[in-house]
Design a protein around this motif. Sequence first.
Motif, PDB file in Angstrom:
ATOM      1  N   SER A   1      -5.384 -16.531  -0.717  1.00  0.00           N
ATOM      2  CA  SER A   1      -5.688 -15.107  -0.778  1.00  0.00           C
ATOM      3  C   SER A   1      -4.926 -14.267   0.228  1.00  0.00           C
ATOM      4  CB  SER A   1      -7.190 -14.877  -0.595  1.00  0.00           C
ATOM      5  OG  SER A   1      -7.604 -15.332   0.681  1.00  0.00           O
ATOM      6  N   SER A   2      -4.550 -14.820   1.380  1.00  0.00           N
ATOM      7  CA  SER A   2      -3.908 -13.991   2.398  1.00  0.00           C
ATOM      8  C   SER A   2      -2.593 -13.414   1.914  1.00  0.00           C
ATOM      9  CB  SER A   2      -3.686 -14.812   3.680  1.00  0.00           C
ATOM     10  OG  SER A   2      -2.846 -15.925   3.416  1.00  0.00           O
ATOM     11  N   ALA A   3      -1.768 -14.234   1.276  1.00  0.00           N
ATOM     12  CA  ALA A   3      -0.496 -13.735   0.753  1.00  0.00           C
ATOM     13  C   ALA A   3      -0.733 -12.781  -0.407  1.00  0.00           C
ATOM     14  CB  ALA A   3       0.384 -14.908   0.313  1.00  0.00           C
ATOM     15  N   ARG A   4      -1.699 -13.090  -1.260  1.00  0.00           N
ATOM     16  CA  ARG A   4      -2.004 -12.210  -2.384  1.00  0.00           C
ATOM     17  C   ARG A   4      -2.524 -10.859  -1.893  1.00  0.00           C
ATOM     18  NH1 ARG A   4      -1.164  -9.076  -6.181  1.00  0.00           N
ATOM     19  NH2 ARG A   4      -3.049  -8.214  -7.113  1.00  0.00           N
ATOM     20  N   ASP A   5      -3.302 -10.837  -0.828  1.00  0.00           N
ATOM     21  CA  ASP A   5      -3.822  -9.579  -0.308  1.00  0.00           C
ATOM     22  C   ASP A   5      -2.701  -8.652   0.146  1.00  0.00           C
ATOM     23  OD1 ASP A   5      -6.377 -10.363  -0.832  1.00  0.00           O
ATOM     24  OD2 ASP A   5      -6.923 -10.796   1.248  1.00  0.00           O
ATOM     25  N   ARG A   6      -1.661  -9.213   0.748  1.00  0.00           N
ATOM     26  CA  ARG A   6      -0.527  -8.383   1.162  1.00  0.00           C
ATOM     27  C   ARG A   6       0.138  -7.737  -0.045  1.00  0.00           C
ATOM     28  NH1 ARG A   6       0.207 -12.707   4.778  1.00  0.00           N
ATOM     29  NH2 ARG A   6       1.862 -13.629   3.501  1.00  0.00           N
ATOM     30  N   GLN A   7       0.309  -8.524  -1.113  1.00  0.00           N
ATOM     31  CA  GLN A   7       0.919  -7.964  -2.314  1.00  0.00           C
ATOM     32  C   GLN A   7       0.002  -6.935  -2.960  1.00  0.00           C
ATOM     33  OE1 GLN A   7       4.089  -8.421  -3.468  1.00  0.00           O
ATOM     34  NE2 GLN A   7       3.506  -6.729  -4.810  1.00  0.00           N
ATOM     35  N   ALA A   8      -1.309  -7.169  -2.951  1.00  0.00           N
ATOM     36  CA  ALA A   8      -2.264  -6.204  -3.508  1.00  0.00           C
ATOM     37  C   ALA A   8      -2.170  -4.878  -2.763  1.00  0.00           C
ATOM     38  CB  ALA A   8      -3.679  -6.765  -3.425  1.00  0.00           C
ATOM     39  N   CYS A   9      -2.036  -4.940  -1.446  1.00  0.00           N
ATOM     40  CA  CYS A   9      -1.905  -3.711  -0.659  1.00  0.00           C
ATOM     41  C   CYS A   9      -0.638  -2.961  -1.044  1.00  0.00           C
ATOM     42  CB  CYS A   9      -1.887  -4.035   0.834  1.00  0.00           C
ATOM     43  SG  CYS A   9      -3.492  -4.491   1.525  1.00  0.00           S
ATOM     44  N   ARG A  10       0.446  -3.678  -1.203  1.00  0.00           N
ATOM     45  CA  ARG A  10       1.707  -3.018  -1.595  1.00  0.00           C
ATOM     46  C   ARG A  10       1.581  -2.395  -2.983  1.00  0.00           C
ATOM     47  NH1 ARG A  10       4.080  -7.448   1.342  1.00  0.00           N
ATOM     48  NH2 ARG A  10       4.084  -8.744  -0.523  1.00  0.00           N
ATOM     49  N   ASP A  11       0.937  -3.111  -3.904  1.00  0.00           N
ATOM     50  CA  ASP A  11       0.741  -2.569  -5.255  1.00  0.00           C
ATOM     51  C   ASP A  11      -0.106  -1.308  -5.212  1.00  0.00           C
ATOM     52  OD1 ASP A  11       2.206  -4.671  -6.267  1.00  0.00           O
ATOM     53  OD2 ASP A  11       0.471  -5.829  -6.918  1.00  0.00           O
ATOM     54  N   ALA A  12      -1.136  -1.313  -4.375  1.00  0.00           N
ATOM     55  CA  ALA A  12      -2.016  -0.145  -4.263  1.00  0.00           C
ATOM     56  C   ALA A  12      -1.265   1.049  -3.687  1.00  0.00           C
ATOM     57  CB  ALA A  12      -3.222  -0.481  -3.395  1.00  0.00           C
ATOM     58  N   VAL A  13      -0.451   0.814  -2.684  1.00  0.00           N
ATOM     59  CA  VAL A  13       0.344   1.899  -2.100  1.00  0.00           C
ATOM     60  C   VAL A  13       1.250   2.507  -3.152  1.00  0.00           C
ATOM     61  CG1 VAL A  13       2.164   2.433  -0.437  1.00  0.00           C
ATOM     62  CG2 VAL A  13       0.245   0.990   0.240  1.00  0.00           C
ATOM     63  N   SER A  14       1.908   1.652  -3.933  1.00  0.00           N
ATOM     64  CA  SER A  14       2.789   2.144  -4.990  1.00  0.00           C
ATOM     65  C   SER A  14       2.016   2.990  -6.011  1.00  0.00           C
ATOM     66  CB  SER A  14       3.458   0.959  -5.689  1.00  0.00           C
ATOM     67  OG  SER A  14       4.282   1.395  -6.756  1.00  0.00           O
ATOM     68  N   ALA A  15       0.814   2.542  -6.386  1.00  0.00           N
ATOM     69  CA  ALA A  15      -0.001   3.286  -7.355  1.00  0.00           C
ATOM     70  C   ALA A  15      -0.425   4.639  -6.795  1.00  0.00           C
ATOM     71  CB  ALA A  15      -1.227   2.464  -7.741  1.00  0.00           C
ATOM     72  N   LEU A  16      -0.808   4.678  -5.531  1.00  0.00           N
ATOM     73  CA  LEU A  16      -1.231   5.941  -4.911  1.00  0.00           C
ATOM     74  C   LEU A  16      -0.059   6.910  -4.806  1.00  0.00           C
ATOM     75  CD1 LEU A  16      -3.588   4.641  -2.079  1.00  0.00           C
ATOM     76  CD2 LEU A  16      -4.247   5.734  -4.221  1.00  0.00           C
ATOM     77  N   LYS A  17       1.115   6.386  -4.547  1.00  0.00           N
ATOM     78  CA  LYS A  17       2.303   7.241  -4.483  1.00  0.00           C
ATOM     79  C   LYS A  17       2.629   7.807  -5.862  1.00  0.00           C
ATOM     80  CE  LYS A  17       6.409   5.451  -4.028  1.00  0.00           C
ATOM     81  NZ  LYS A  17       7.644   4.820  -3.464  1.00  0.00           N
ATOM     82  N   GLU A  18       2.565   6.950  -6.901  1.00  0.00           N
ATOM     83  CA  GLU A  18       2.854   7.397  -8.265  1.00  0.00           C
ATOM     84  C   GLU A  18       1.835   8.426  -8.738  1.00  0.00           C
ATOM     85  OE1 GLU A  18       3.222   4.083 -10.875  1.00  0.00           O
ATOM     86  OE2 GLU A  18       4.862   3.161  -9.737  1.00  0.00           O
ATOM     87  N   ALA A  19       0.609   8.345  -8.220  1.00  0.00           N
ATOM     88  CA  ALA A  19      -0.438   9.307  -8.583  1.00  0.00           C
ATOM     89  C   ALA A  19      -0.382  10.568  -7.720  1.00  0.00           C
ATOM     90  CB  ALA A  19      -1.810   8.650  -8.443  1.00  0.00           C
ATOM     91  N   ASP A  20       0.663  10.676  -6.898  1.00  0.00           N
ATOM     92  CA  ASP A  20       0.851  11.833  -5.994  1.00  0.00           C
ATOM     93  C   ASP A  20      -0.298  11.991  -5.004  1.00  0.00           C
ATOM     94  OD1 ASP A  20       3.311  12.607  -7.086  1.00  0.00           O
ATOM     95  OD2 ASP A  20       2.331  13.733  -8.698  1.00  0.00           O
ATOM     96  N   LEU A  21      -0.888  10.867  -4.597  1.00  0.00           N
ATOM     97  CA  LEU A  21      -1.950  10.889  -3.608  1.00  0.00           C
ATOM     98  C   LEU A  21      -1.465  10.444  -2.233  1.00  0.00           C
ATOM     99  CD1 LEU A  21      -4.844   9.443  -5.805  1.00  0.00           C
ATOM    100  CD2 LEU A  21      -4.467  11.834  -5.143  1.00  0.00           C
ATOM    101  N   LEU A  22      -0.247   9.886  -2.194  1.00  0.00           N
ATOM    102  CA  LEU A  22       0.422   9.568  -0.940  1.00  0.00           C
ATOM    103  C   LEU A  22       1.856  10.075  -1.010  1.00  0.00           C
ATOM    104  CD1 LEU A  22      -0.507   5.861  -0.017  1.00  0.00           C
ATOM    105  CD2 LEU A  22      -1.278   7.937   1.134  1.00  0.00           C
ATOM    106  N   THR A  23       2.358  10.586   0.084  1.00  0.00           N
ATOM    107  CA  THR A  23       3.759  11.001   0.132  1.00  0.00           C
ATOM    108  C   THR A  23       4.659   9.777   0.257  1.00  0.00           C
ATOM    109  OG1 THR A  23       3.845  11.177   2.542  1.00  0.00           O
ATOM    110  CG2 THR A  23       3.064  13.125   1.313  1.00  0.00           C
ATOM    111  N   ASP A  24       5.930   9.959  -0.024  1.00  0.00           N
ATOM    112  CA  ASP A  24       6.885   8.861   0.132  1.00  0.00           C
ATOM    113  C   ASP A  24       6.894   8.345   1.574  1.00  0.00           C
ATOM    114  OD1 ASP A  24       7.566   9.049  -2.502  1.00  0.00           O
ATOM    115  OD2 ASP A  24       9.442  10.137  -2.170  1.00  0.00           O
ATOM    116  N   ALA A  25       6.821   9.274   2.522  1.00  0.00           N
ATOM    117  CA  ALA A  25       6.857   8.880   3.942  1.00  0.00           C
ATOM    118  C   ALA A  25       5.621   8.066   4.315  1.00  0.00           C
ATOM    119  CB  ALA A  25       6.965  10.126   4.820  1.00  0.00           C
ATOM    120  N   ASP A  26       4.454   8.513   3.851  1.00  0.00           N
ATOM    121  CA  ASP A  26       3.225   7.781   4.148  1.00  0.00           C
ATOM    122  C   ASP A  26       3.255   6.385   3.521  1.00  0.00           C
ATOM    123  OD1 ASP A  26       2.261   9.936   5.543  1.00  0.00           O
ATOM    124  OD2 ASP A  26       0.996  10.683   3.903  1.00  0.00           O
TER     125      ASP A  26
END
Length: 275
Positions: free
Chosen positions: A73-98
């Motif tokens: 799970s530890s390695a998968r959790d890191r990838q899940a976090c990256r996937d979530a960041v990408s989704a939030l950025k695509e939804a315009d809820l996070l800036t590119d810089a953030d």
Amino acid sequence: MRVSLSEARAALARRLDKVLNKVDAALREPSVTILLHEARKAIKEYRALLRLIGSVEAKQARRLAAETARSLSSARDRQACRDAVSALKEADLLTDADATHIVREIGPDESGGQEAQEHREALGRWLKTARTLHEAHLIAQAGTADIARGMRKGYAQARRVADWSEPGHLHELRKRTVTHRYQMAFFASVSRGRGLRRAEKAQKLREILGGYQDVETLKQYLATWPEVHADFRELAIDAGNLYQRRLAKRAHRAHRQLFRRTPRQFGRHLNFADH
């Protein structure tokens, strides 16, 4: 069209072996990220199919598989976090810089080293144990499995949701949806494609719920950030909460449509013939 129960049972034994072969193939992947992704998928399918057998030994095999999956799970959790960041950025809820800042803090997966070696060794040990259980018990038990009963039970469990606002309940729903999705894919393989559309719809629901869980994992990671990053941390967590509410609404609509039948009605549509 009626589905031959004897043919389905034989197909179940073959499919279980094929799933273990997928894990064996994953172990030959040089990329740890790909290895873990493929192995985790195979383990989910394996556990879903074992529920169609329902024996004490099948339950033991499911438990051992779950323990192995958790160790990855530890390695998968890191990838899940990256996937979530990408989704939030695509939804315009996070800036590119953030988004860039968070991904940098998460850090890359290791392509080698002690952690990667431990993952490979854990999967190798589990695979050896799983094959032993197959030879000793599970192949024979697949030949007498009440597949229809197992599928009805999986459907009924995925149909129940206690609270659509509680992450823990949605996490359990995601796991039950995965089980239903793999069981329906298996059913489609023995019924000339009948049930395939349901498997595809279940997969779409699983993806929505998976996105929700990725954001939950990210929020837990952000909550560990020190107070010096408090303003940024709260901004990102608020963005995650908003996105989760959107996903929960989508999941609720998809779930209501997919599970509108009662378990009894669903069971009648399976139409197994005992020959």
